[in-house]
Design a protein around this motif. Sequence first.
Motif, short mmCIF file in Angstrom:
data_model
loop_
_atom_site.label_atom_id
_atom_site.label_comp_id
_atom_site.label_asym_id
_atom_site.label_seq_id
_atom_site.Cartn_x
_atom_site.Cartn_y
_atom_site.Cartn_z
N LEU A 91 35.93 -9.68 -20.99
CA LEU A 91 34.85 -9.51 -21.96
C LEU A 91 33.68 -8.75 -21.35
CD1 LEU A 91 34.72 -13.06 -23.65
CD2 LEU A 91 35.59 -10.94 -24.67
N LEU A 92 33.44 -8.99 -20.06
CA LEU A 92 32.28 -8.39 -19.40
C LEU A 92 32.47 -6.89 -19.17
CD1 LEU A 92 29.56 -8.67 -17.97
CD2 LEU A 92 30.80 -9.34 -15.90
N VAL A 93 33.66 -6.47 -18.75
CA VAL A 93 33.88 -5.06 -18.41
C VAL A 93 33.64 -4.13 -19.61
CG1 VAL A 93 35.61 -3.37 -17.71
CG2 VAL A 93 35.35 -5.48 -16.42
N PRO A 94 34.16 -4.42 -20.83
CA PRO A 94 33.83 -3.54 -21.96
C PRO A 94 32.33 -3.50 -22.25
CG PRO A 94 35.72 -4.91 -22.49
CD PRO A 94 35.16 -5.44 -21.21
N LEU A 146 9.53 -6.03 -16.74
CA LEU A 146 10.74 -5.23 -16.95
C LEU A 146 11.99 -6.03 -16.61
CD1 LEU A 146 9.61 -1.74 -15.60
CD2 LEU A 146 10.37 -2.26 -17.93
N LEU A 147 11.93 -6.85 -15.56
CA LEU A 147 13.09 -7.69 -15.22
C LEU A 147 13.38 -8.67 -16.35
CD1 LEU A 147 12.34 -8.41 -11.44
CD2 LEU A 147 14.25 -7.06 -12.36
N GLY A 148 12.32 -9.27 -16.90
CA GLY A 148 12.51 -10.16 -18.04
C GLY A 148 13.07 -9.44 -19.24
N LEU A 149 12.60 -8.21 -19.48
CA LEU A 149 13.10 -7.44 -20.61
C LEU A 149 14.56 -7.03 -20.41
CD1 LEU A 149 10.03 -5.15 -21.44
CD2 LEU A 149 11.03 -6.89 -22.91
N LEU A 150 14.94 -6.71 -19.17
CA LEU A 150 16.34 -6.38 -18.90
C LEU A 150 17.27 -7.53 -19.30
CD1 LEU A 150 16.10 -4.58 -15.42
CD2 LEU A 150 17.14 -3.62 -17.48
N VAL A 151 16.90 -8.73 -18.90
CA VAL A 151 17.73 -9.89 -19.23
C VAL A 151 17.71 -10.16 -20.73
CG1 VAL A 151 18.07 -12.36 -18.85
CG2 VAL A 151 17.36 -10.92 -16.95
N PHE A 152 16.54 -10.04 -21.35
CA PHE A 152 16.42 -10.30 -22.78
C PHE A 152 17.19 -9.27 -23.61
CE2 PHE A 152 13.91 -9.51 -26.76
CZ PHE A 152 14.31 -10.65 -27.43
N VAL A 153 17.00 -7.99 -23.27
CA VAL A 153 17.62 -6.91 -24.05
C VAL A 153 19.13 -6.91 -23.92
CG1 VAL A 153 17.88 -4.39 -24.13
CG2 VAL A 153 15.59 -5.41 -24.09
N ARG A 154 19.64 -7.01 -22.66
CA ARG A 154 21.08 -6.97 -22.46
C ARG A 154 21.73 -8.34 -22.67
NH1 ARG A 154 23.99 -4.17 -23.61
NH2 ARG A 154 25.46 -3.72 -21.95
N GLY A 155 20.91 -9.40 -22.66
CA GLY A 155 21.45 -10.74 -22.87
C GLY A 155 21.55 -11.14 -24.32
N ALA A 156 20.77 -10.49 -25.20
CA ALA A 156 20.77 -10.86 -26.62
C ALA A 156 22.16 -10.79 -27.25
CB ALA A 156 19.78 -9.97 -27.38
N PRO A 157 23.01 -9.80 -26.91
CA PRO A 157 24.32 -9.71 -27.56
C PRO A 157 25.26 -10.87 -27.26
CG PRO A 157 23.72 -7.58 -26.65
CD PRO A 157 22.72 -8.57 -26.13
N VAL A 158 24.95 -11.76 -26.31
CA VAL A 158 25.88 -12.86 -26.01
C VAL A 158 26.11 -13.74 -27.24
CG1 VAL A 158 25.27 -12.91 -23.56
CG2 VAL A 158 24.08 -14.44 -25.15
N GLN A 216 29.53 -21.54 -23.67
CA GLN A 216 28.10 -21.70 -23.45
C GLN A 216 27.73 -21.52 -21.98
OE1 GLN A 216 26.03 -22.38 -26.13
NE2 GLN A 216 24.22 -22.17 -24.81
N ALA A 217 28.56 -22.06 -21.09
CA ALA A 217 28.25 -21.99 -19.66
C ALA A 217 28.30 -20.56 -19.11
CB ALA A 217 29.23 -22.87 -18.88
N ASP A 218 29.01 -19.67 -19.79
CA ASP A 218 29.16 -18.30 -19.30
C ASP A 218 28.13 -17.34 -19.89
OD1 ASP A 218 31.26 -18.74 -17.58
OD2 ASP A 218 32.80 -18.38 -19.10
N ARG A 219 27.30 -17.80 -20.80
CA ARG A 219 26.40 -16.88 -21.49
C ARG A 219 25.27 -16.38 -20.59
NH1 ARG A 219 26.01 -19.21 -27.75
NH2 ARG A 219 28.23 -18.88 -28.20
N LEU A 220 24.68 -17.28 -19.82
CA LEU A 220 23.61 -16.85 -18.92
C LEU A 220 24.16 -15.93 -17.82
CD1 LEU A 220 20.64 -16.94 -18.14
CD2 LEU A 220 21.12 -19.01 -16.81
N PRO A 221 25.28 -16.27 -17.15
CA PRO A 221 25.85 -15.32 -16.19
C PRO A 221 26.19 -13.97 -16.82
CG PRO A 221 26.85 -17.47 -15.91
CD PRO A 221 26.01 -17.55 -17.14
N PHE A 222 26.71 -13.99 -18.06
CA PHE A 222 27.03 -12.75 -18.76
C PHE A 222 25.77 -11.90 -18.93
CE2 PHE A 222 28.21 -10.04 -22.29
CZ PHE A 222 29.57 -9.83 -22.14
N ALA A 223 24.67 -12.55 -19.32
CA ALA A 223 23.40 -11.83 -19.50
C ALA A 223 22.92 -11.23 -18.18
CB ALA A 223 22.35 -12.77 -20.08
#
Length: 392
Positions: free
Chosen positions: A149-152, A306-318, A327-334
Motif C-alpha cells: 500500500l505504501l509503495v504506490p 513545515l515538518l508539521g505540514l508535511l505530516v498533515f498534508v501527506r498523512g491526510a489520505p490515510v 489503525q496501528a499502521d496509519r501514523l507510520p504510513f503518514a
Amino acid sequence: MDGLRFELFVIALVAAVAPLLAEWPTRFRMPIVAVEMLLGILIGPHLLGLASPDGLVGMLGELGLTFLLFMVGLEINLGEMRGRPLSLAVGGWFLSFGIAMVCMFVVHAIGLIKAPPLMAAVALTTTALGILVPILRDEGTLDTEFGKLLVPAAAMGEFGPLVVISLLLIPTHSTVLHSLFIVGFVIVALMAAFLAVHVRSSKLIQAFAHTMQSSGQLPVRIAIMLQALLVALAAKFALNVVFGAFAAGMVAGLATRGEGGAMLRHKLDAVGYGFLIPIFFIVEGMRFDVSALWGSPLVPVQVIALLGLLVFVRGAPVFLYGRLLPQADRLPFAFYTATGLPLIVIVTEIGVSSGLMANDRAAVLLSAGMISVFLFPMLAERARMRARGGSS
C-alpha cells in the motif's frame, strides 16, 4: 588533481563507514541514507571542509540521483500496483495537493512562510520514494501488505509533483508545447516498455544471459544504456531528467521481472547501492548549509511548521484507506509518505534559478526536507514496533 583524489577518498571512506554506523547503536539506529547525509554535512564545506560538492564530485552526485530513481523504477511492480492500491494512491495525492495549496496560501498570507504557494505546495506533496525503498528493503517491509500500500502512495508522491513541475514550474516553453513534449516522451517510454515485455518472453534474453558470467556483462550495459537514453530524451523534451531515470527503471523492471532477471538485478544493486547512490546522499549532505538553521530567529519556527505540514498534508489520505490500513499502521504510513527531499531539492533549485524564491526561503524548505529524512523513517519504524509490542 591531488585535491580531487583526496576528496574522492574521503567520500569513499564515508560511504564505507556509513553502513557500520547505521548498525550501531541499535537503540537509536538511523536509516543508512540519513547517516550518509549526516557524514556528508560533516565533511562538507560548511563544517570540516574536507570535500566540495562541485566539479567531478557534483557530477557523480547527479549520476547517483539518476541511478537512484532508476533503481526505484526497477523495484516497482506495476502488476501489484493495479486496482485499489493505485486508485487510493492517486486520489490520496490529489487530496494532499489540495490541502497543501490551502495551507500554503494561509501561511503565506500571515507571513509565516514567504515562499510561492504553488512551489511550496508541490514540495509538501513529495515523497522520497528513492529514499524509502532502500529503508523498506532493509526493514523487510517492502513485500508486506503494508509495503504494497505504501509503495504506490510514495510513487504518486514522485509522479504527481514531477508532472506539476514539468507543466507549471519549468518556464522553457508554452504550456501547450510542454504538454506535447510530455506526451511524446510518454509514447517513447511506452514503446520501450512494449519491447521490454516482448524481450522478456523471447529467447533473446537467454542469449544475453551467458555474458553475465564474463567480462562482457551485456545485460548490465544495456540497462545502463537504456537509462542514459531516456534521461537524454527527457532532457531533449525539456523535462526533468528524473522523469527519464524513473521511466528507464520501470522499463528495465518489465524486462527483468521473474527469476530470469534476478542476477541482473543483483548486479545493478551492486552498481547503484555499492557505488553511485551513496555518493548522491553524501553530496546532498555536503551541499546543506547548517547555518541556515539559525540564520533568523523565525527559521526554527518555520522549519517546525513545515515538518508539521508535511505530516498533515501527506498523512491526510490515510483516512481514505479504511480497513485496508489498520489503525496501528496509519501514523507510520503518514510518517513514511511525509519523508521528502530529492524533489524538494529540484523545486528549490527551480525557484532560486528563476528568481521566484529567495535563497533563505529555499534553505528553510531544504532544512525541513533534510530533517524529514533523518526523523520520519525512524519515527515510523518505532511506531510500528510499539504497535506490535516490540522494544523501542
